[in-house]
Structure formats: C-alpha cells, structure tokens
Enzyme design. Structure first.
Site, PDB file in Angstrom:
ATOM      1  N   THR A 126     -12.689  27.131 -15.825  1.00  0.00           N
ATOM      2  CA  THR A 126     -13.395  26.306 -14.782  1.00  0.00           C
ATOM      3  C   THR A 126     -14.129  25.247 -15.531  1.00  0.00           C
ATOM      4  OG1 THR A 126     -13.342  28.326 -13.332  1.00  0.00           O
ATOM      5  CG2 THR A 126     -14.737  26.334 -12.772  1.00  0.00           C
ATOM      6  N   SER A 132     -10.238  25.512  -8.295  1.00  0.00           N
ATOM      7  CA  SER A 132      -8.798  25.942  -7.913  1.00  0.00           C
ATOM      8  C   SER A 132      -7.767  25.329  -8.471  1.00  0.00           C
ATOM      9  CB  SER A 132      -8.866  25.890  -6.290  1.00  0.00           C
ATOM     10  OG  SER A 132      -9.748  26.740  -5.697  1.00  0.00           O
ATOM     11  N   TRP A 156     -19.730  27.330 -14.729  1.00  0.00           N
ATOM     12  CA  TRP A 156     -19.675  28.784 -13.670  1.00  0.00           C
ATOM     13  C   TRP A 156     -19.179  29.820 -14.727  1.00  0.00           C
ATOM     14  CZ3 TRP A 156     -22.950  27.886 -10.159  1.00  0.00           C
ATOM     15  CH2 TRP A 156     -22.913  26.671  -9.586  1.00  0.00           C
ATOM     16  N   GLN A 338     -26.363  44.132   9.770  1.00  0.00           N
ATOM     17  CA  GLN A 338     -26.566  43.995  10.922  1.00  0.00           C
ATOM     18  C   GLN A 338     -27.122  45.548  11.592  1.00  0.00           C
ATOM     19  OE1 GLN A 338     -26.300  41.316  12.308  1.00  0.00           O
ATOM     20  NE2 GLN A 338     -26.464  41.911  14.791  1.00  0.00           N
ATOM     21  N   GLY A 341     -30.764  45.951  11.122  1.00  0.00           N
ATOM     22  CA  GLY A 341     -31.334  45.285  11.629  1.00  0.00           C
ATOM     23  C   GLY A 341     -32.514  44.174  10.924  1.00  0.00           C
ATOM     24  N   GLU A 365     -12.314  33.701  -9.532  1.00  0.00           N
ATOM     25  CA  GLU A 365     -11.083  34.342  -9.731  1.00  0.00           C
ATOM     26  C   GLU A 365      -9.879  34.127  -8.888  1.00  0.00           C
ATOM     27  OE1 GLU A 365     -10.873  37.320 -12.481  1.00  0.00           O
ATOM     28  OE2 GLU A 365     -13.131  37.561 -12.993  1.00  0.00           O
ATOM     29  N   GLU A 369      -8.740  31.453  -0.238  1.00  0.00           N
ATOM     30  CA  GLU A 369      -7.918  30.666   0.154  1.00  0.00           C
ATOM     31  C   GLU A 369      -6.565  30.423  -1.067  1.00  0.00           C
ATOM     32  OE1 GLU A 369     -11.061  30.076   0.088  1.00  0.00           O
ATOM     33  OE2 GLU A 369     -11.417  29.777   2.360  1.00  0.00           O
TER      34      GLU A 369
END
Lengths: 404, 260
Positions: A126, A132, A156, A338, A341, A365, A369
């Site tokens: 990268t 991508s 990165w 969740q 909480g 990696e 998408e």
C-alpha cells in the site's frame, strides 16, 4: 470428514491462550491508551516460537500446520487484534511469501532469522495514494549494474517501525497498458541507508500495535534480494494476500468469540426489571447471532486452513472466510457494546476496543468491497485463478518437523 | 537424579461445575493438567536443569488422562507413564497411594518425587504424604522453596509454607516433596515439546504390571455430593471525608455484623 482438532492443535491453542491471557490481557488497555506496542510483546512471541509457528523446522520454524496458524490467530485476537496483526504481516505476508517464492539461498538468509523471531517481517504494498488498486503503485526499482535502486513510500504498514525485513513492491518497468505487469517484489532490509520510517498515531483501532510509513530514497539493494522474477511482483503480492487474509479471518473468529464471552458474562450479571438481562429475548437474539457467526466464520477459516494443508489453491475460500469473519466480528462487537449499554461505550470494558479493532479488519488486506467483487467474479465466471509459478507448499508433518 | 512427578488430570478451573443426580459434571469443558501439578512439573524441570537426570511423569487415571501426561511431556519431562486399570476406579487416596507407590517402585532408583499440593477436583492434599509413608521415605509437604539440594550428599533443605510463616526443614534423599503455588512460575509447553508429546507412545501399566494382585477397596466413599447453596452477596461502599473517618465507620460496621 473429521472435524476434530489434533492434540497438537489443542496444546498449541492452550499455550497461546495462556500467554495472551496471562501476559497481555492485564496490560492491554494501558498500551491501547498509550497508542504504543508493549515492548515485551515481540520478544516474548519470538521466545515462545509463535513467530515461526508454521514454517518447517529446517528453516528455523516450529513445523506446525496452517490450521495451527489459524488457531494461534484466533487465540491472539481474542485478547487484542494487535497481537494477531503481528502474525498477519510477519508470518502470513512476509515469512510465508519467502517460504513460497524464495530461492533456497533467500530462505537461508532471510526466512531462518524471521522464523526464529530474531528478525521481524512486514509487507509493503500500500502507498499513500494506492490501496485497493495496487497495480497502480508508483514506487520504483531501477537496476544499476548488480543493484536495484529503490525509491518510493509505503503507507499503513503494520510493524513499520519494528520490522527488519519488508517485502517491498516496486515498479521495474513504467506503467504500460496493463499496469500490474511492471511490478517486482523485493526483500528489503530496513537497516539500509536511505530507509526512513515512522508510526502513525490517532488511529481508530489497533492502537497497541505499530502501523506506519516507510520511505526509500535511493536505497541500494543487492540483486539477490529480488523475490521471484522481474514483473512477477503483482502475482506475488496477491498470492501473499491469500495467506495474510487467512490470518485476518481466523483472528476475526477470535474477536467474535471474545464478544460472545464478554456479552454472556455481562448479560448474566447485569439485572434490569428484576432479572438478569440474559433472560430478555432481545439480548438473547444478539448473543445467538454472535454464536451463529462464530461457528460459520470458524468453519470457513478452518476450511481455508485445511486447503492450505492439502496444497490446494484457496484464493476464493480464503477471501470468503476473511470477508465473512471480519464483517461478522464488527457486527458482533457493535452488538456486544449494545448488550453492555453505556458501560460498553466506555473503556472500563473491553468491548469498545473490540469494535475499534474490528473496524480495521474490514478495510485492510482487501476491504469487504474488494472481497465482494472477488466473490462476484467467481460466482459469475468472470474470474479465474491463473496458475502460479510456485504455489504455497502443502503441509507435510514428516518433512516439516525434521531438523536441518 | 532420577525424578518422578505425579500428575492428575482435572477439569479446567474455568469450567462451570454442576451436580446432577449426585454426580459432578463440568459440561463439555476440557480436562487439563491439574493446575497445582504444573508447579510440580516445573520444579522437576528446574531441578533437572540444575542437577541433570531424568524426569518421569506418572498419572493414575482413566485412558484420557494421557492428555495431562502429554502436557507434562510438552513442558519438557522425559517420559510419561499412565497407570490405569478398571480395578482402580473409584480409588481414594489410600488406594491411589498404594498404586502410585507400586508404580514408583518400578521406576529405577528414584531420588525425588514431586507432587502438586492437591488436585483441584478432589482437593485432599494428602497423597504425597501417603505415598511417602508407603515407600518409607520422608515427606516434605507444602514446600514453597527448595533452598538446597545435594544429590551427592543425599540431602535437601526446603521452606515449608505453614500458617505461622515459613518453616525450614532438612531431609534426606530419597524424598517426596509436595509443592505450593508460588514456588516457581510454570513454563508454557514449547512447540518442540508439543511435537514430541503428540507423537509420544505413553506406556500403560495395569494392576498386573505393578504386581498388585489384590487392589484394596477404598476406605472413603462419597455417598452424597451436592452443589453448595448460592449465597447472595451485597456490596456496600463505606464513604467518608478522611481515611480515619472511613476506617471508623468500617470498624463500626464490622462490629455491627459481628465480624470483629
């Protein structure tokens, strides 16, 4: 069909679990807040042999199979993603790349110290402007007599500031009509003159790890450090990702498991309306979904590991396993918050870190998408695995566990 | 030195233990090397590293107790022996000590036997002493440190953990030592050890192999097992302006509850 793990698998699983729980879990929050890697992590993983887990003994490794690698990743990421990231770049992308494609000489010079954990490996594909779309990298390597002159910047990069050896991808021919054709892979030694690097701070997750940039300015690399043929780099990069993605997917399985364990424990403890919240169906639904995705993700990754053991091409299965497991781990972490909480929203509990860490897995990696497009390509018959000059060797216990 | 370490397979301490129809169940939780025995294995390994010799791990239990022995092998012991026979089922410590003493007598010229302080499941903590008695050797129990060990002189000096503090005791070899947590930090199994352990052929010794023609019946049985009643706990925070005030309030509360 045998779904049992061997006693070897179970012993390694337990050993790595003990290490991560006893040594890393108690201090991980502190290092996550500091946005730094605990200095003991890499030396300790080296000492325990984890950094060479699935490399044959004669190349300095421990001679375990690819399923063991997946199990190790699961155990490490159940505590913190940064531990698994080490396995992704050092083992999945770097060591296995050299193991698969390196000459015997390169394996002796580079793979042995990596597998012994004397050196740390990373992977530089990268770039600041290319993620991508790696066929469009702009780093260059120019051959001058018997040396390549490397220029360019990678971004990165996990373990950027820790690595001694980086698989570096650069252009040896200018971008033509088919951009990926001019790319070549190199084994870069980060101690060479002209290499500079640094860590990136302010990331959402994997904060207790090292992610950074590496810059090469007129770095003179001996010709013997070229991995594979000139122009073969893109194929090598993609092939390495078949292994890196496997570690990411297997790690995500551990992250889902950690979300289940945290949620079950909290839901049994926390009371609302006079009952433990685990008795409420909407909480149960969240935990049931986590359990469902855990089992599915685990089986997909074990299948990929099994195929690697058999020496079968697994680009499709690994991509699917990585895609499913990382998406599911992010969903599990979100639901785990969740369940907790408001407490889940604070770093008093681990689940907020799980969510921040899981977010990265659906980007690096190969983003979700990209995995979607890969799977669509296979399903529609638009994509075909072209054969590689050197496939990743299948697992052979007798050969792998025999000394030098 | 010839060292024997006696180990037991036990349920993982993280397992949820329940009682159903008078039988203890730990669900599908894995069986592991009894955690207290890890200290015994580690002490055996440390002793061998200092004085040389050979370590044999012995376990009395059903066929699947081999897994505990494999962990000991993976940690680095040289050999492992499983002592198993349908006649040993339901053994109490009196029977177990007789069987283990017979097995140890079959191992050549043993100088030192290590035990963990107790097993996490039955928790009797007396097996080491009973084996010592059967062999006619001294027993050093609850050992928290080995200060001196001289294989040539045939002597050992240890620190025992007792209620009042530490007691220094000297003994002579051969000897049985049971160790407590904290005597060392048990190592993880190594990959090399794991490879060796997974391939190891573990010999199985039966009552006949040990020359035990008659296995005594246990003197102790467990007629009834039940899970302890759940105790509801309440957490109370004592607050105050200064530590002195908090301490006074705490003392009052403790006296009120008749704790002090």
């Amino acid at each position: 069909m045998d779904f049992n793990l061997s006693s070897e698998h179970k012993m390694v699983q337990r050993m790595v679990r003990d290490f991560a729980q006893k040594e890393v879990a108690p201090v991980i929050k502190e290092w996550d807040r500091k946005q730094d890697m605990a200095p003991f992590v890499l030396p300790r993983m080296a000492e325990l042999g984890i950094l060479g887990v699935c490399i044959p003994v004669r190349y300095g490794g421990q001679g375990m199979d690819y399923i063991t690698l997946g199990l190790v990743c699961e155990e490490l990421e159940a505590i913190d993603s940064t531990l698994r990231v080490v396995m992704s770049v050092h083992m999945g992308l770097c060591c296995l790349g050299i193991f698969q494609l390196g000459t015997e000489e390169q394996k002796h010079e580079h793979l042995i110290p990596l597998a012994r954990g004397e050196k740390i490996g990373a992977y530089g594909l990268t770039e600041p402007g290319v993620g991508s779309d790696p066929a469009n990298i702009s780093s260059t390597a120019r051959l001058e007599r018997d040396e390549y002159i490397i220029n360019g910047e990678k971004m990165w990069i996990s373990l950027a500031t820790k690595a001694h050896t980086v698989l570096w991808f650069a252009r040896t021919a200018p971008k033509g009509e088919i951009p990926h054709e001019g790319i070549t892979a190199f084994i870069l030694d980060t101690s060479l003159a002209g290499v500079t690097r640094g860590d990136i701070h302010g990331k959402l997750g994997v904060r207790a790890g090292s992610t950074g940039w590496i810059n090469c300015q007129d770095v003179r690399l001996p010709m013997g450090n070229r991995l594979g043929e000139e122009g073969e780099g893109f194929k090598i990069a993609m092939s390495c990702l078949d292994n890196g993605r496997y570690t990411v997917g297997s790690g995500a399985v551990g992250l889902i498991r950690a979300c289940i364990e945290a949620s079950v424990s909290y839901a049994n403890e926390r009371h609302a309306f006079g009952r433990p919240i685990s008795r409420f169906q909407l909480i149960q639904q969240k935990i049931a979904k986590m359990a469902q995705s855990y089992e599915a993700a685990r089986l997909l990754n074990l299948q990929a590991g099994w195929m690697k053991n058999q020496g079968l091409r697994n680009t499709k299965e690994t991509s699917l396993a990585k895609w499913f497991a990382t998406d599911a781990s992010f969903a599990a972490a979100s639901e785990a918050i969740q369940v907790h909480g408001a407490y889940g929203y604070s770093d008093e509990y681990d689940v907020e870190r799980f969510l921040r860490n899981a977010r990265g897995g659906i980007i690096y990696e190969g983003s979700s998408e990209i995995q979607t497009l890969i799977q669509a390509g296979y399903a529609l018959g638009l994509r075909d695995d072209s054969p590689l000059r050197c496939e990743l060797p299948g697992y052979d216990p007798d050969d792998w566990q025999t000394g030098a | 030195m010839n060292i024997v370490v006696c180990v037991k397979q036990a349920p993982d301490t993280a397992a949820t233990v329940t009682v159903q129809d008078g039988k203890v169940s730990w669900g599908d939780a894995p069986l592991v090397l009894n955690p207290w025995d890890e200290y015994a294995v580690e002490q055996a390994l440390l002793t061998k590293e200092e004085h040389g010799g050979k370590i044999t791990a012995i376990s009395l239990g059903p066929e699947d107790a081999k897994e505990a022995l494999k962990t000991a092998l993976a940690m680095g012991v040289d050999e492992a022996i499983l002592v198993s026979d349908p006649a040993f089922a339901g053994a109490d410590t009196l029977v177990a000590s007789k069987v283990l003493a017979a097995a140890i007598s079959k191992v050549e010229a043993v100088d030192l036997i290590f035990f963990g302080r107790s097993a996490v499941d039955s928790d009797s903590g007396v097996l080491g002493a009973q084996v010592a008695r059967r062999l006619g050797w001294p027993s050093l129990s609850l050992v928290a440190a080995v200060n001196n060990l001289s294989p040539e002189g045939g002597t050992i000096e240890v620190e025992r953990m007792i209620d009042e503090g530490r007691q220094i005791v000297k003994g002579s070899l051969p000897v049985v030592v049971s160790v407590v947590k904290g005597i060392n930090e048990p190592r993880y199994p190594s990959f090399m050890g794991i490879r060796k352990a997974s391939r190891a052929e573990i010999p199985l010794w039966t009552a006949v192999d040990l020359g035990l023609t008659a296995v005594p019946s246990p003197a102790m049985t467990w007629p009834e097992i039940f899970a302890p009643l759940k105790i509801e706990t309440k957490c109370e925070f004592i607050e105050g302006e200064t530590p002195v005030v908090i301490a006074e309030k705490l003392a009052d509360r403790l006296m009120e509850e008749k704790v002090i």
